[in-house]
Design a protein around this motif. Structure first.
Motif, PDB file in Angstrom:
ATOM      1  N   ASP A  17       0.855  -1.323  -0.220  1.00  0.00           N
ATOM      2  CA  ASP A  17      -0.278  -0.119  -0.141  1.00  0.00           C
ATOM      3  C   ASP A  17       0.863   1.176  -0.115  1.00  0.00           C
ATOM      4  N   TYR A  30      -2.730  11.385  -0.374  1.00  0.00           N
ATOM      5  CA  TYR A  30      -3.116  10.628  -1.557  1.00  0.00           C
ATOM      6  C   TYR A  30      -2.887   9.293  -1.423  1.00  0.00           C
ATOM      7  N   VAL A  55      -4.144   4.880  -2.320  1.00  0.00           N
ATOM      8  CA  VAL A  55      -4.558   4.122  -3.304  1.00  0.00           C
ATOM      9  C   VAL A  55      -6.270   3.872  -2.968  1.00  0.00           C
ATOM     10  N   ALA A  56      -6.652   4.036  -1.913  1.00  0.00           N
ATOM     11  CA  ALA A  56      -8.061   3.960  -1.430  1.00  0.00           C
ATOM     12  C   ALA A  56      -8.738   5.409  -2.065  1.00  0.00           C
ATOM     13  N   SER A  57      -7.950   6.264  -2.075  1.00  0.00           N
ATOM     14  CA  SER A  57      -8.760   7.652  -2.664  1.00  0.00           C
ATOM     15  C   SER A  57      -8.787   7.702  -4.152  1.00  0.00           C
ATOM     16  N   GLY A  58      -7.922   6.755  -4.884  1.00  0.00           N
ATOM     17  CA  GLY A  58      -8.099   6.813  -6.222  1.00  0.00           C
ATOM     18  C   GLY A  58      -6.787   7.482  -6.857  1.00  0.00           C
ATOM     19  N   HIS A  59      -6.106   8.268  -6.169  1.00  0.00           N
ATOM     20  CA  HIS A  59      -5.043   8.942  -6.493  1.00  0.00           C
ATOM     21  C   HIS A  59      -3.703   8.438  -6.809  1.00  0.00           C
ATOM     22  N   GLN A  97      -2.004   4.771  -7.905  1.00  0.00           N
ATOM     23  CA  GLN A  97      -2.017   3.195  -8.331  1.00  0.00           C
ATOM     24  C   GLN A  97      -0.570   2.582  -8.142  1.00  0.00           C
ATOM     25  N   THR A 107      -1.878  10.405  -9.602  1.00  0.00           N
ATOM     26  CA  THR A 107      -2.665  11.411 -10.571  1.00  0.00           C
ATOM     27  C   THR A 107      -3.632  12.403  -9.801  1.00  0.00           C
TER      28      THR A 107
END
Length: 117
Positions: free
Chosen positions: A40, A54, A56-60, A62, A73
């Motif tokens: 993670d 930021y 992984v869970a927030s989508g920022h 990968q 991103t």
């Protein structure tokens, strides 16, 4: 993977910000990607008035485990709130599958000036 690196980044205020950090192990002339499968990550930025996180869970963030890559991103609606023409310290921490948290990368994010709409 025990070396901590200082890497300075930059983004344009009000534009999409994308970065990819590659984690590898170098022995002599051999470079091997670190497999980050099951890991993670969190990238924390000190904006001055608050800490931005930021994940992984927030989508920022990968994670491409086999490639040893962590990609970030951040959309323009977020970067428009960064200090126009300023610098912000950041740190990236990675959590191993066993739960050990390590700080591997830090530095500053230089926010390049733009004419705001």
């Amino acid at each position: 993977m025990s070396i901590r690196a200082e890497i300075n980044l930059s983004c344009v205020c009000g534009a999409t910000w994308q970065e990819t950090l590659l984690f590898d192990d170098v022995e002599g002339e051999t470079v091997t990607e670190i497999d980050l499968t099951g890991w993670d990550a969190i990238l924390s930025i000190d904006r001055g008035d608050r800490i931005l996180e930021y994940t992984v869970a927030s989508g920022h963030l990968q994670i491409d485990g086999p490639a040893g890559a962590v990609s970030l991103t951040v959309p323009p609606e977020t970067t428009i709130r960064y200090p126009n023409g300023g610098a912000m310290p950041y740190e990236m921490r990675l959590t191993e599958p066993a739960g050990e948290v390590r700080s591997y990368v830090s530095g500053t994010v230089e926010v390049l000036e733009t004419v705001r709409p």
